[in-house]
Design an enzyme around this catalytic site. Structure first.
Site, PDB file in Angstrom:
ATOM      1  N   ASP A 144      39.083  29.743 -25.394  1.00 20.44           N
ATOM      2  CA  ASP A 144      38.796  30.771 -26.400  1.00 20.44           C
ATOM      3  C   ASP A 144      37.301  31.059 -26.409  1.00 20.44           C
ATOM      4  O   ASP A 144      36.488  30.158 -26.134  1.00 20.44           O
ATOM      5  CB  ASP A 144      39.229  30.311 -27.793  1.00 20.44           C
ATOM      6  CG  ASP A 144      40.738  30.144 -27.908  1.00 20.44           C
ATOM      7  OD1 ASP A 144      41.472  30.952 -27.313  1.00 20.44           O
ATOM      8  OD2 ASP A 144      41.174  29.193 -28.579  1.00 20.44           O
ATOM      9  N   ASP A 178      45.156  36.472 -26.641  1.00 20.41           N
ATOM     10  CA  ASP A 178      45.501  36.593 -28.062  1.00 20.41           C
ATOM     11  C   ASP A 178      45.328  38.031 -28.538  1.00 20.41           C
ATOM     12  O   ASP A 178      46.142  38.547 -29.306  1.00 20.41           O
ATOM     13  CB  ASP A 178      44.613  35.670 -28.903  1.00 20.41           C
ATOM     14  CG  ASP A 178      44.775  34.207 -28.555  1.00 20.41           C
ATOM     15  OD1 ASP A 178      45.882  33.807 -28.156  1.00 20.41           O
ATOM     16  OD2 ASP A 178      43.787  33.464 -28.674  1.00 20.41           O
TER      17      ASP A 178
END
EC number: 3.4.23.36
Length: 205
Positions: A144, A178
């Site tokens: 991330d 995401d």
């Protein structure tokens, strides 16, 4: 462009973009390293073992279950996509499902393969195709990096429960996969009538 080609194009571009960004961050940032782009946007490298937004559960067993669940889910999504291509639905629906599929596949790639192709990122920049990888197949960590702390401050005391606490909006760190899933879901809401048509009921005399 045919709907099939549109789906393939969207999927290929989305997965490539996701993996290029993740591999760049992984091979140029140590864990926790951050670059300030704007006051409200930062590239902050972190990793998680579990679900989106950093939630985790069940240790190694939970990690394996989640990865296997994602594999089953993408099979269902591709079946759904093929069905909609055959129904010749609106291109917005095709793009939406393709983005959701791409996002799921992007995070699956991290979970399945990153543990055996990268070494760790603790206090160092990871090496791609390392001699001593940090994990095992199916136990990779999801990369991330997008962090949007749009507002930070102490909440007013009059707010129930969380009043007086320090708060960050938006505090979650996420990745392109995401984002693709979120965009795909938003598009499904926009094109909900085309994505989930109500079957016409025929009245028998």
């Amino acid at each position: 462009m045919s709907k099939k080609k549109l789906a393939i194009f969207t999927i290929v571009i989305a997965i490539l973009l996701d993996q290029i960004i993740k591999i760049y961050v992984k091979t140029n940032f140590a864990l926790g390293e951050e670059v300030l782009v704007f006051d409200w946007f930062r590239i902050h490298f972190t990793e998680n073992n579990g679900m989106a937004m950093g939630f985790e559960f069940g240790g190694k067993a939970g990690k394996l279950f989640l990865t296997l669940f994602r594999l089953v889910a993408v099979s269902a999504i591709i079946y759904w996509l093929i069905g909609n291509i055959k129904r010749k639905v609106h291109n917005g629906v095709i793009i939406a499902i393709s983005l959701i599929f791409s996002g799921a596949v992007g995070n699956i790639i991290d979970s399945v393969f990153y543990g055996v192709i990268f070494d760790h990122s603790n206090h160092q920049v990871a090496t791609l195709f390392a001699d001593k990888p940090y994990g095992n197949l199916f136990y990779g960590k999801v990369v991330d990096m997008f962090y949007f702390p749009i507002w930070q401050g102490t909440l007013p005391e009059w707010i129930p429960v969380i009043g007086g606490d320090f708060f960050t909006f938006f505090q979650y760190i996420f990745n392109p996969a995401d984002a693709f899933i979120s965009i795909g879901v938003a598009l499904l809401f926009i094109f909900s009538k085309q994505a989930f048509p109500k079957e016409e009921q025929t009245v028998k005399d």
